[in-house]
Design an enzyme around this catalytic site. Structure first.
Site, PDB file in Angstrom:
ATOM      1  N   ARG A  48      -3.821   6.886  12.619  1.00  0.00           N
ATOM      2  CA  ARG A  48      -4.260   8.261  12.903  1.00  0.00           C
ATOM      3  C   ARG A  48      -4.427   8.492  14.398  1.00  0.00           C
ATOM      4  O   ARG A  48      -4.268   9.598  14.886  1.00  0.00           O
ATOM      5  CB  ARG A  48      -5.566   8.552  12.155  1.00  0.00           C
ATOM      6  N   HIS A 180      -1.177 -13.347   1.111  1.00  0.00           N
ATOM      7  CA  HIS A 180      -0.580 -14.200   2.145  1.00  0.00           C
ATOM      8  C   HIS A 180      -0.668 -15.694   1.815  1.00  0.00           C
ATOM      9  O   HIS A 180       0.085 -16.488   2.356  1.00  0.00           O
ATOM     10  CB  HIS A 180      -1.156 -13.893   3.532  1.00  0.00           C
ATOM     11  N   LYS A 184       2.242 -19.442   2.416  1.00  0.00           N
ATOM     12  CA  LYS A 184       1.975 -20.716   3.103  1.00  0.00           C
ATOM     13  C   LYS A 184       2.968 -21.759   2.598  1.00  0.00           C
ATOM     14  O   LYS A 184       3.186 -21.882   1.383  1.00  0.00           O
ATOM     15  CB  LYS A 184       0.553 -21.199   2.802  1.00  0.00           C
ATOM     16  N   GLU A 218     -14.756 -22.311   4.116  1.00  0.00           N
ATOM     17  CA  GLU A 218     -14.685 -21.869   5.513  1.00  0.00           C
ATOM     18  C   GLU A 218     -15.953 -22.295   6.231  1.00  0.00           C
ATOM     19  O   GLU A 218     -17.037 -22.239   5.659  1.00  0.00           O
ATOM     20  CB  GLU A 218     -14.597 -20.347   5.575  1.00  0.00           C
ATOM     21  N   ASP A 237     -12.691 -11.261  -2.553  1.00  0.00           N
ATOM     22  CA  ASP A 237     -11.937 -11.612  -1.345  1.00  0.00           C
ATOM     23  C   ASP A 237     -11.024 -12.820  -1.575  1.00  0.00           C
ATOM     24  O   ASP A 237      -9.921 -12.866  -1.037  1.00  0.00           O
ATOM     25  CB  ASP A 237     -12.931 -11.916  -0.214  1.00  0.00           C
ATOM     26  N   HIS A 242      -6.298 -15.149  -4.129  1.00  0.00           N
ATOM     27  CA  HIS A 242      -5.750 -16.399  -3.609  1.00  0.00           C
ATOM     28  C   HIS A 242      -5.921 -17.568  -4.586  1.00  0.00           C
ATOM     29  O   HIS A 242      -4.975 -18.279  -4.902  1.00  0.00           O
ATOM     30  CB  HIS A 242      -6.426 -16.796  -2.296  1.00  0.00           C
TER      31      HIS A 242
HETATM   32  N1  LIG Z   1      -7.452  -8.563   8.898  1.00  0.00           N
HETATM   33  C1  LIG Z   1      -7.006  -9.506   8.111  1.00  0.00           C
HETATM   34  O1  LIG Z   1      -6.905 -10.692   8.504  1.00  0.00           O
HETATM   35  C2  LIG Z   1      -6.577  -9.192   6.699  1.00  0.00           C
HETATM   36  C3  LIG Z   1      -6.142 -10.254   5.869  1.00  0.00           C
HETATM   37  C4  LIG Z   1      -5.696  -9.960   4.579  1.00  0.00           C
HETATM   38  C5  LIG Z   1      -5.712  -8.651   4.139  1.00  0.00           C
HETATM   39  N2  LIG Z   1      -6.160  -7.647   4.942  1.00  0.00           N
HETATM   40  C6  LIG Z   1      -6.139  -6.283   4.429  1.00  0.00           C
HETATM   41  O2  LIG Z   1      -5.314  -5.496   5.272  1.00  0.00           O
HETATM   42  C7  LIG Z   1      -5.815  -4.166   5.362  1.00  0.00           C
HETATM   43  C8  LIG Z   1      -6.036  -3.798   6.823  1.00  0.00           C
HETATM   44  O3  LIG Z   1      -7.013  -4.674   7.354  1.00  0.00           O
HETATM   45  P1  LIG Z   1      -7.429  -4.691   8.889  1.00  0.00           P
HETATM   46  O4  LIG Z   1      -8.344  -5.844   9.038  1.00  0.00           O
HETATM   47  O5  LIG Z   1      -6.244  -4.609   9.763  1.00  0.00           O
HETATM   48  O6  LIG Z   1      -8.261  -3.324   9.016  1.00  0.00           O
HETATM   49  P2  LIG Z   1      -8.688  -2.564  10.349  1.00  0.00           P
HETATM   50  O7  LIG Z   1      -8.744  -3.483  11.510  1.00  0.00           O
HETATM   51  O8  LIG Z   1      -9.897  -1.760   9.993  1.00  0.00           O
HETATM   52  O9  LIG Z   1      -7.473  -1.560  10.632  1.00  0.00           O
HETATM   53  C9  LIG Z   1      -7.179  -0.481   9.791  1.00  0.00           C
HETATM   54  C10 LIG Z   1      -5.983   0.266  10.354  1.00  0.00           C
HETATM   55  O10 LIG Z   1      -5.672   1.337   9.482  1.00  0.00           O
HETATM   56  C11 LIG Z   1      -5.639   2.562  10.224  1.00  0.00           C
HETATM   57  N3  LIG Z   1      -6.078   3.590   9.272  1.00  0.00           N
HETATM   58  C12 LIG Z   1      -7.285   3.705   8.668  1.00  0.00           C
HETATM   59  N4  LIG Z   1      -7.263   4.733   7.791  1.00  0.00           N
HETATM   60  C13 LIG Z   1      -5.999   5.243   7.838  1.00  0.00           C
HETATM   61  C14 LIG Z   1      -5.340   6.293   7.161  1.00  0.00           C
HETATM   62  N5  LIG Z   1      -5.992   7.040   6.267  1.00  0.00           N
HETATM   63  N6  LIG Z   1      -4.030   6.522   7.429  1.00  0.00           N
HETATM   64  C15 LIG Z   1      -3.368   5.759   8.344  1.00  0.00           C
HETATM   65  N7  LIG Z   1      -3.943   4.770   9.037  1.00  0.00           N
HETATM   66  C16 LIG Z   1      -5.245   4.527   8.784  1.00  0.00           C
HETATM   67  C17 LIG Z   1      -6.555   2.332  11.400  1.00  0.00           C
HETATM   68  O11 LIG Z   1      -6.247   3.129  12.525  1.00  0.00           O
HETATM   69  P3  LIG Z   1      -6.758   4.673  12.654  1.00  0.00           P
HETATM   70  O12 LIG Z   1      -8.224   4.634  12.381  1.00  0.00           O
HETATM   71  O13 LIG Z   1      -6.343   5.091  14.022  1.00  0.00           O
HETATM   72  O14 LIG Z   1      -6.016   5.408  11.599  1.00  0.00           O
HETATM   73  C18 LIG Z   1      -6.188   0.882  11.725  1.00  0.00           C
HETATM   74  O15 LIG Z   1      -4.948   0.859  12.415  1.00  0.00           O
HETATM   75  C19 LIG Z   1      -7.092  -4.144   4.525  1.00  0.00           C
HETATM   76  O16 LIG Z   1      -6.771  -3.689   3.221  1.00  0.00           O
HETATM   77  C20 LIG Z   1      -7.507  -5.600   4.469  1.00  0.00           C
HETATM   78  O17 LIG Z   1      -8.266  -5.892   3.316  1.00  0.00           O
HETATM   79  C21 LIG Z   1      -6.588  -7.900   6.218  1.00  0.00           C
END
Ligand SMILES: NC(=O)c1ccc[n+]([C@@H]2O[C@H](COP(=O)([O-])OP(=O)(O)OC[C@H]3O[C@@H](n4cnc5c(N)ncnc54)[C@H](OP(=O)(O)O)[C@@H]3O)[C@@H](O)[C@H]2O)c1
Length: 482
Positions: A48, A180, A184, A218, A237, A242
């Site tokens: 966004r 993910h 692995k 962890e 989680d 997993h």
């Molecule tokens: N981080 C990890 O290591 C990890 C591992 C496995 C799975 N996941 C999963 O991956 C997903 C993302 O995780 P994250 O850690 O990257 O989250 P994050 O750091 O909070 O990032 C969320 C992203 O989504 C964007 N966003 C939020 N609402 C949006 C919308 N309505 N439309 C378009 N963009 C939007 C945000 O930018 P704006 O606010 O500018 O839109 C930001 O770029 C989650 O479902 C999480 O459970 C994450």
């Protein structure tokens, strides 16, 4: 034969987020370095926030600071990396997104193949899927694929409704539910190890296996992700996705082939054969304050973003039974937790003691003779333990291990996201999770969710609540706390 992916645009929703910066961008950089996949992918970041292409390219270069010098990346990012702001995420914004895609495809002479990767918070999945379809972006001049990060719902009902929404607009063949762990090398190797060797299959059943433990431990706490974790907990989680996926790969029968359908069919049979969990089959815990290496660590309830009365579990241990001819009577123990004594993800397959032994004084609870320890991370590899006689007088036994370490034979392993992204580019579903698997796994996990139980406190740096030992004690088993 190498199968080069078709040229395509990869649209990353959530391109400014943690997952994109830490995992997806570095994986795409590796994919670009590999001659078999180089030059196939144009990246369109979407979020966004209002950013220009150049501002997003700077973020991409910064995300790769550990991997490459900025000057070495400039050519690639200016040719292949673009950004489109979604602003208020209105239907106009999605129409503008479609026009941007069409314009990039014309400008770069691309055939119209598109991957949409939803690296978004769970609540943003349904509106994003609806809006993509509303703008006609669920089809394209080439192929269209949609990648959905876990979590796939919060429970069985929400997973069913997310799957129903996805199927309203996409065929299952165009969907890639990404866990993910399945990317692995060590997890994929479970298939090679089990079905590429004649040695294991005759032993891999109730006649020879005493019990199986799968642990994902962890050392870290929730760090800066307290408010995210409050909504998740250890079951949502790690266990539901997993660990149940790893369990399915350990327990399944040989698939008819290595294609996605054959592998998913076998995993599904296992997930559907797990007996419903009873209240005494699991223990939930939460880390309290503790001390590790002289350093004081805060308890979960003192972490930023966490309620001081939180009942969210940071630890879960579960005893499962699989009602199949192969596994009847063999307990499978799953365990995961934060702030535990050691970071380790591993599978311990413990074999039965000899049926009649001349060494009975040496066989006590927990002292199994033969154990195969498969370490998924870190120090990936295997340890196979067996008994040998200690040289010298008398008959004294020693447990000896044969060991294999990936790093010693193959060097560094590729990152899971690199493997999985290439699979999506090639349309290969083998390492992805099908809709019915997701729902079967939620059915298993449901009795662990929102139980209202007060989680048992365990000190940071320990192996979790001692009550978890009682899950194993009736069968004279013990956790492998190495
Ligand atoms: N981080 C990890 O290591 C990890 C591992 C496995 C799975 N996941 C999963 O991956 C997903 C993302 O995780 P994250 O850690 O990257 O989250 P994050 O750091 O909070 O990032 C969320 C992203 O989504 C964007 N966003 C939020 N609402 C949006 C919308 N309505 N439309 C378009 N963009 C939007 C945000 O930018 P704006 O606010 O500018 O839109 C930001 O770029 C989650 O479902 C999480 O459970 C994450």
């Amino acid at each position: 034969m190498t199968h080069y992916p078709d040229r395509h645009i990869l649209v990353i929703f959530g391109a400014t987020g943690d997952l994109a910066g830490r995992k997806l961008i570095p994986a795409l950089h590796e994919i670009e370095k590999d001659p078999t996949t180089r030059g196939r992918t144009t990246i369109l970041g979407v979020a966004r926030a209002g950013l220009t292409d150049d501002a997003f390219r700077d973020q991409v270069v910064a995300a790769l600071a550990k991997h490459a010098k900025p000057e070495a990346l400039r050519d690639w990012v200016s040719r292949c990396v673009f950004y489109q702001s979604l602003g208020d995420a209105s239907s106009y914004a999605y129409t503008a997104l479609r026009q941007r895609l069409e314009s990039l495809e014309r400008q770069l002479h691309l055939p119209g193949n598109r991957i949409f990767y939803l690296a978004l918070p769970l609540p943003a999945f349904p509106p994003t899927v609806e809006s993509l379809a509303g703008a006609g972006l669920n089809t394209s001049p080439g192929w269209t694929r949609l990648v959905i990060e876990k979590p796939f719902g919060r429970d069985l009902a929400s997973a069913r409704s997310l799957n129903a929404l996805l199927h309203k607009h996409y065929s299952e063949a165009s969907l890639f539910r990404l866990d993910h762990y399945l990317g692995k090398e060590t997890v994929q190797n479970l298939i090679a190890f089990r079905f590429g060797n004649a040695l294991w299959e005759p032993l891999w059943n109730r006649d020879r296996v005493s019990h199986v433990e799968i642990t994902a431990a962890e050392e870290l706490g929730v760090e800066a992700r307290g408010s995210f974790y409050e909504q998740a907990g250890a079951v949502r989680d790690i266990i539901q996705n997993h660990l149940l996926q790893v369990l399915a790969l350990v327990a399944m029968d040989a698939p008819a082939g290595l294609d996605g359908t054959s592998v998913s069919n076998e995993k599904l049979k296992i997930l559907r054969s797990i007996a419903p969990l009873q209240p005494d089959d699991f223990v939930l815990g939460q880390y309290g304050a503790g001390e590790v290496d002289g350093k004081s660590l805060a308890g979960y309830r003192q972490e930023p973003g966490v309620s001081s009365t939180s009942k969210t579990e940071t630890y879960a241990a579960v005893r499962l039974r699989i009602n199949t001819w192969r596994w009847e009577g063999v307990p499978f123990y799953l365990r995961t937790g934060k702030r535990l004594a050691k970071k380790a993800t591993r599978i311990a397959v413990t074999f039965r003691t000899p049926p009649a032994t001349v060494f009975s004084p040496y066989i006590v609870c927990g002292s199994e003779n033969n154990r195969l320890l498969i370490t998924l991370q870190p120090n990936e590899g295997f340890n196979l333990s067996f008994q040998v006689k200690i040289p010298g007088g008398g008959m004294h036994l020693h447990t000896q291990e044969m060991r294999f370490r990936y790093a010693e034979t193959f060097g560094a392993l590729p990152e899971a996201y690199q493997m999985l992204l290439v699979d999506v580019m090639q349309g290969d579903h083998t390492l992805f999770v099908r809709n019915d698997e997701v729902e079967a796994a939620w059915k298993v996990a449901e009795p662990l969710l929102d139980t209202g139980r007060e989680p048992l406190l365990y000190p940071a740096g320990s192996w979790g609540p001692t009550r978890a030992d009682e899950l194993l004690a009736p069968a004279c088993h013990q956790w492998v706390n190495l």
